[in-house]
Design an enzyme around this catalytic site. Structure first.
Site, PDB file in Angstrom:
ATOM      1  N   GLY A 165     -94.994 -53.203  17.873  1.00  0.00           N
ATOM      2  CA  GLY A 165     -93.563 -53.350  18.157  1.00  0.00           C
ATOM      3  C   GLY A 165     -92.704 -52.305  17.495  1.00  0.00           C
ATOM      4  O   GLY A 165     -91.479 -52.420  17.483  1.00  0.00           O
ATOM      5  N   PRO A 216     -99.904 -50.794  16.904  1.00  0.00           N
ATOM      6  CA  PRO A 216     -98.845 -50.227  17.735  1.00  0.00           C
ATOM      7  C   PRO A 216     -99.373 -49.757  19.085  1.00  0.00           C
ATOM      8  O   PRO A 216    -100.555 -49.425  19.203  1.00  0.00           O
ATOM      9  CB  PRO A 216     -98.363 -49.029  16.918  1.00  0.00           C
ATOM     10  CG  PRO A 216     -99.546 -48.640  16.106  1.00  0.00           C
ATOM     11  CD  PRO A 216    -100.289 -49.909  15.804  1.00  0.00           C
ATOM     12  N   GLY A 217     -98.490 -49.745  20.071  1.00  0.00           N
ATOM     13  CA  GLY A 217     -98.849 -49.202  21.374  1.00  0.00           C
ATOM     14  C   GLY A 217     -97.838 -48.122  21.731  1.00  0.00           C
ATOM     15  O   GLY A 217     -98.069 -46.929  21.559  1.00  0.00           O
ATOM     16  N   ARG A 218     -96.674 -48.584  22.139  1.00  0.00           N
ATOM     17  CA  ARG A 218     -95.650 -47.679  22.645  1.00  0.00           C
ATOM     18  C   ARG A 218     -95.281 -46.585  21.646  1.00  0.00           C
ATOM     19  O   ARG A 218     -95.033 -45.444  22.025  1.00  0.00           O
ATOM     20  CB  ARG A 218     -94.409 -48.530  22.993  1.00  0.00           C
ATOM     21  CG  ARG A 218     -93.329 -47.756  23.657  1.00  0.00           C
ATOM     22  CD  ARG A 218     -92.346 -48.613  24.423  1.00  0.00           C
ATOM     23  NE  ARG A 218     -91.377 -47.715  25.008  1.00  0.00           N
ATOM     24  CZ  ARG A 218     -90.201 -47.443  24.456  1.00  0.00           C
ATOM     25  NH1 ARG A 218     -89.791 -48.069  23.385  1.00  0.00           N
ATOM     26  NH2 ARG A 218     -89.410 -46.547  25.007  1.00  0.00           N
ATOM     27  N   ARG A 258     -90.305 -49.910  34.165  1.00  0.00           N
ATOM     28  CA  ARG A 258     -89.558 -50.375  32.986  1.00  0.00           C
ATOM     29  C   ARG A 258     -88.060 -50.550  33.204  1.00  0.00           C
ATOM     30  O   ARG A 258     -87.485 -51.546  32.751  1.00  0.00           O
ATOM     31  CB  ARG A 258     -89.811 -49.454  31.784  1.00  0.00           C
ATOM     32  CG  ARG A 258     -91.257 -49.479  31.310  1.00  0.00           C
ATOM     33  CD  ARG A 258     -91.441 -48.690  30.022  1.00  0.00           C
ATOM     34  NE  ARG A 258     -90.993 -49.423  28.867  1.00  0.00           N
ATOM     35  CZ  ARG A 258     -89.964 -49.076  28.110  1.00  0.00           C
ATOM     36  NH1 ARG A 258     -89.273 -47.980  28.387  1.00  0.00           N
ATOM     37  NH2 ARG A 258     -89.624 -49.808  27.091  1.00  0.00           N
ATOM     38  N   CYS A 296     -87.714 -49.953  48.769  1.00  0.00           N
ATOM     39  CA  CYS A 296     -86.699 -50.785  49.412  1.00  0.00           C
ATOM     40  C   CYS A 296     -86.389 -52.016  48.569  1.00  0.00           C
ATOM     41  O   CYS A 296     -86.789 -53.139  48.898  1.00  0.00           O
ATOM     42  CB  CYS A 296     -87.144 -51.143  50.825  1.00  0.00           C
ATOM     43  SG  CYS A 296     -86.989 -49.708  51.879  1.00  0.00           S
ATOM     44  N   GLU A 297     -85.756 -51.795  47.468  1.00  0.00           N
ATOM     45  CA  GLU A 297     -85.329 -52.835  46.536  1.00  0.00           C
ATOM     46  C   GLU A 297     -84.055 -52.322  45.886  1.00  0.00           C
ATOM     47  O   GLU A 297     -84.017 -51.158  45.465  1.00  0.00           O
ATOM     48  CB  GLU A 297     -86.367 -53.020  45.408  1.00  0.00           C
ATOM     49  CG  GLU A 297     -87.639 -53.703  45.793  1.00  0.00           C
ATOM     50  CD  GLU A 297     -87.476 -55.205  46.004  1.00  0.00           C
ATOM     51  OE1 GLU A 297     -86.500 -55.784  45.493  1.00  0.00           O
ATOM     52  OE2 GLU A 297     -88.336 -55.782  46.699  1.00  0.00           O
ATOM     53  N   TYR A 333     -96.335 -47.699  29.095  1.00  0.00           N
ATOM     54  CA  TYR A 333     -95.982 -48.657  30.157  1.00  0.00           C
ATOM     55  C   TYR A 333     -95.409 -47.950  31.380  1.00  0.00           C
ATOM     56  O   TYR A 333     -94.483 -48.433  32.019  1.00  0.00           O
ATOM     57  CB  TYR A 333     -95.015 -49.727  29.619  1.00  0.00           C
ATOM     58  CG  TYR A 333     -95.590 -50.452  28.437  1.00  0.00           C
ATOM     59  CD1 TYR A 333     -96.601 -51.388  28.625  1.00  0.00           C
ATOM     60  CD2 TYR A 333     -95.190 -50.143  27.143  1.00  0.00           C
ATOM     61  CE1 TYR A 333     -97.183 -52.016  27.535  1.00  0.00           C
ATOM     62  CE2 TYR A 333     -95.772 -50.764  26.051  1.00  0.00           C
ATOM     63  CZ  TYR A 333     -96.761 -51.697  26.259  1.00  0.00           C
ATOM     64  OH  TYR A 333     -97.346 -52.317  25.187  1.00  0.00           O
TER      65      TYR A 333
END
Ligand code: ADP
Ligand code: ASP
Ligand code: MG
Length: 857
Positions: free
Chosen positions: A704, A740-742, A778, A809-810, A838
């Site tokens: 985190g 940790p990742g991000r 994200r 198309c959103e 991510y």
């Protein structure tokens, strides 16, 4: 006859309190005189003097002489420092003596108080006139009371009429001419005026700004310059929120709203006169006169939709009135408000419900003494049940078109959602949104709210027409220029990749390695695991493993992926930390001998035999979750992760029964956390739970670690380390793990995409690109804000405010809103940064668009 041209310069308390500052005032006056017109210098009392006079007023009569003597000596000493004859202060000292012996002194009559308060400005202006004249700029002393006259307003209470009053002014060309004849440089007092009976009255605390504004309009000045101790008006009080940004330009209405709602840098009543006279008003820093400051005038209003500032007022009192069944009665509210009128109280905010009306009273507009409130309540009690809630603080978001921004305030609202909010009010002029909370929590909330506003781009801080540097940046030594991000240095290569591949993720392995090395400096951590869900590109995993990282997986497929690409990695260095995974995946992980984390009783209770003889870890939810968005918080009652601490004993018992050993405890409460103390807190809480596990070997305090967005400060890893070291000293028996990742990979990746079309619709400029939420989810999922640059036109100035959208198309397919970019055309390459985490792992084939390439640099 054309009237003389005037510039009004106002100097606040700190700006007139040293000889060096007076020398600056002299220089500034001379440079304005060199423009050919005249200057009027308006001064406050020397810093602290008004407060000392207040203390004198409040003191027992017998104690006043000593306080008075101190003030006399202080000003004489200042005269000596300035090199001027203290005899010029004789008139002020005589007035002080008269006040002390006045028959009104004992009762502290309001007109008497005004006379005492006025002494501060009389002193400073006398000193200034003498000093400037002695320094070669002949400066006439002008008594402000001869020019500014205050009118009592209908219903104005006695206190306000004498101590917090207003002046109505109009341009008077004859006066401008007449004063110019008397001398091109004049000095006068802020804060004071006379009333129709000729008594001295005050414009309210901080009212010298209003004096300057009144003089500006009276003289038809070309501008009013407010010189103070900060280089302009900021998006929040810079002394509370160092990330607050300079507001370069504001129109009168916005400035008015920011000042009224608490930004002390301008007195709220000073905008009326300058708006009336169409006089521009500048705010500048006396110590750093070269900084640009803030300019307030009538232009603007057509800029981007943006919250401009967040301000707060303390000392607010709420009066809550519960009906005894009469609200609907015609004229009932009129009767209630009549009581406020009778007690001379001006109401600020109003909230109403079926059976309750709550109003707020602002301390700067009211004398909120216990007596007044008691008398008011006694009256109100005749018609309703009254409750006074104090002290409160009113926190206000200011920006034109507030209602159109409401849907983007979810994070701000979430922050308030965790507090007790007494009243919410949206102004009918659509300029503000105010929350009234307990005073004690307000100051801590401000930096967090400001951060959310920037993150969610509701504050359009990259629009350089509106926002300047942060307070922090302005206060930092000037030579710290940040290195260019890697993707700007490697621009040519990236443009080539984009030309060959079409849309692509590009990763920079050196950046990953650098981040890994920085983390490994955190000594108390014994083992690092990389959370591979952030980006599982094989070469990236191999690079981290080579650097000593273990890998953390959340599915059996991730474990298999790791085993395939990092075949040499010891199974003990692979963690399996799933959530609501099916039984089969646990079986596979246990069979592979990797470290399995259990986060629900179900697994141990229903599939006990699978865990026989295993070493496992338990994941605990230490609640409440942390992080930059609701969807990344993984703790708290609403979160699906982890065992509640109250379930641990049961989990332990189940593990014992099936013959499993609990060797690890794990917690991870969310991501994007920039508070360096967070992990030490988690560590301490987890360690406290650890005592009861006899086989425990390690604690895993999750990841985190936040990656700073624009305008945010980096996570201070030294502070993280120091916090962890303290806890480690208490629990040296257990190894410490982090995952940790991000943090490791976010900045190491960019998404390259090409401009497909541009569109201008209803005033909104869209830039369309060929990779949307299918490639980078994200922004749609977490309202994440990624830096966006036009790589083709990196050197061109940003001239347009655009919304960057993809081809899906959103309507949620928006990569960035309110971005400042150079004018972009079809074929330009757009780089979306901080996309290494991510990004590709979440990409999908929605709308049958192909997955996009991943390239390693
Ligand atoms: P002066 O004595 O020069 O009149 P003030 O103390 O009245 O100065 O006003 C300047 C102070 O206003 C700053 O030092 C700062 O602490 C405070 N302030 C509060 N909100 C803001 C804001 N939004 N922008 C700038 N300053 C602010
Ligand atoms: N001296 C007065 C005060 O301290 C007025 C001013 O400085 O603006 O409130
Ligand atoms: Mg002030």
């Amino acid at each position: 006859m054309s009237a003389a041209q005037w510039i009004v310069l106002k100097f606040g308390g700190t700006s007139v309190s040293t000889k060096a500052r007076w020398a600056t005032i002299g220089k500034l006056a001379n440079s304005r005189l060199a423009e050919g017109g005249c200057v009027l210098i308006v001064v406050s009392a020397v810093s602290g003097v008004t407060d000392q006079l207040k203390a004198l007023i409040e003191a027992e009569p017998a104690a006043r002489a000593e306080l008075a003597q101190r003030l006399v000596e202080q000003h004489r000493a200042f005269a000596a420092e300035l090199g001027v004859d203290a005899a010029i202060l004789a008139e002020v000292e005589a007035e002080l003596d008269e006040c002390l012996s006045s028959p009104h002194a004992a009762a502290r009559a309001f007109p008497w108080q005004a006379r005492v308060f006025a002494l501060g400005e009389l002193w400073s202006s006398r000193l200034g006139a003498a000093f400037l004249t002695a320094s070669g700029t002949t400066t006439e002393w002008l008594d402000a009371r001869t020019q500014l006259s205050a009118q009592a307003l209908p219903n104005q209470g006695d206190w306000a009429r004498h101590l917090s009053t207003t002046c109505q002014v109009q341009h008077a060309p004859a006066l401008a001419e007449q004063l110019a004849q008397a001398g091109r440089s004049q000095i006068t007092q802020g804060f004071i005026a006379r009333n129709l009976s000729g008594e001295t009255v005050l414009l309210g605390r901080g009212g010298s700004d209003t004096s300057a504004a009144c003089f500006g309009t009276l003289l038809g000045a070309s501008r009013v310059e407010i010189w103070t101790d900060v280089p302009g008006m900021f998006s929040a009080n810079p002394r509370r929120v160092p990330q607050a940004r300079l507001l370069r330009h504001l129109d009168y209405d916005e400035a008015q709203e920011i000042a009224t709602t608490g930004a002390k840098v301008l007195h709220p009543r000073c905008l009326g006169p300058v708006r009336e006279g169409g006089v521009p008003l500048w705010i500048k820093d006396t110590q750093r006169p070269d900084l640009e400051g803030t300019c307030i005038d009538a232009s603007g209003g057509d800029g981007p939709l943006s919250v401009k500032a967040i301000s707060h007022r303390i000392g607010v009192t709420l009066v809550s009135m519960e009906s005894i069944g009469m609200w609907q009665q015609v004229g009932f509210l009129a009767d209630v408000f009549d009581y406020f009128r009778r007690h001379g109280l001006s109401v600020d905010l109003i909230g109403s419900a079926e059976t309750n009306v709550t109003v707020s009273l602002d301390p700067s507009e009211n004398l909120l003494s216990a007596d007044t409130l008691e008398a008011l309540c006694a009256d109100l009690a005749r018609v309703c049940r009254v409750k006074v809630i104090a002290p409160c603080a009113a926190i206000t978001l200011v920006g034109r078109g507030m209602r159109r921004m409401l849907h983007r305030l979810s994070e701000v609202l979430a922050e308030f959602g965790e507090q007790r909010v007494h009243l919410v009010s949206q102004s009918s002029n659509n300029l503000n949104l105010t929350f009234v909370v307990d005073e004690s929590i307000a100051e801590a909330l401000l930096p967090r709210l400001h951060e959310h506003l920037i993150r969610a781009r509701v504050m359009a801080v990259d629009d350089a027409r509106l926002f300047g540097p942060s307070w922090e940046a302005l206060s930092a030594p000037e030579d710290v220029t940040l290195p260019l991000p890697w993707w700007q240095r490697e621009r040519d290569k990236l443009l080539q990749i984009a030309a060959e591949q079409g849309p692509a993720y590009v990763y920079h392995l050196d950046s990953v390695r650098n981040q890994a090395r920085r983390l490994q400096q955190i000594e108390p951590v014994d083992r690092w695991f990389y959370a591979i869900k952030a980006n599982d590109h094989p070469q990236l995993l191999q690079a981290l493993v080579a650097q000593g990282f273990g890998l953390e997986c959340v599915s059996a497929a991730e474990v298999a992926h790791v085993q395939r690409h990092c075949a040499d990695l010891d199974a003990a260095r692979i963690m399996f930390t799933p959530n609501f995974a099916p039984r089969d995946e646990y079986r596979q992980a246990l069979a592979a001998d990797v470290m399995v984390t259990v986060d629900a009783l179900h697994a141990l209770a229903q599939w006990g035999e699978d865990f026989a003889g295993a070493q496992i870890a338990l994941r605990v939810d230490l609640g409440p979750g942390r992080g930059h968005h609701d969807k990344v918080r993984t703790g708290g009652s609403a979160s699906k992760f982890g065992l509640a601490p109250s379930e641990l004993a049961q989990a332990q018992e189940l593990a014992r029964k099936v013959g499993a050993k609990v060797v690890g405890l794990h917690a991870h409460l969310g991501s994007g956390i920039l508070d360096p103390q967070h992990w030490a807190e988690v560590y301490a809480q987890l360690a406290a739970l650890g005592e009861r596990f006899v086989d425990l070997r390690w604690l895993d305090i999750g990841g985190g670690l936040g990656v700073p967005g624009q305008g945010e400060r980096e996570l201070d890893l030294d502070l993280v380390a120091a916090g962890l070291a303290k806890v480690k000293a208490l629990y040296p028996q257990w190894a410490l793990h982090m995952e940790p990742g991000r943090y490791l990979v976010a900045d190491a990746g960019v998404l390259l995409t090409r401009v497909t079309q541009t569109k201008l619709k209803h005033g909104v400029r869209f830039v369309g690109v060929d990779a949307g939420m299918n490639a980078l989810l994200r922004p749609a999922l977490y309202d994440a804000v990624h830096p966006i640059a036009n790589l083709t036109r990196l050197d061109e100035p940003a001239t347009e405010t655009v919304t960057v959208v993809g081809p899906i198309c959103e309507s949620g397919d928006v990569l960035g809103r309110e971005r400042r970019l150079p004018a972009s055309v079809e074929g330009d390459i757009i780089a979306i940064a901080q996309a290494g985490a991510y990004g590709a792992v979440m990409a999908n084939r929605y709308n049958r668009r192909p997955l996009i390439a991943e390239v390693l640099l």
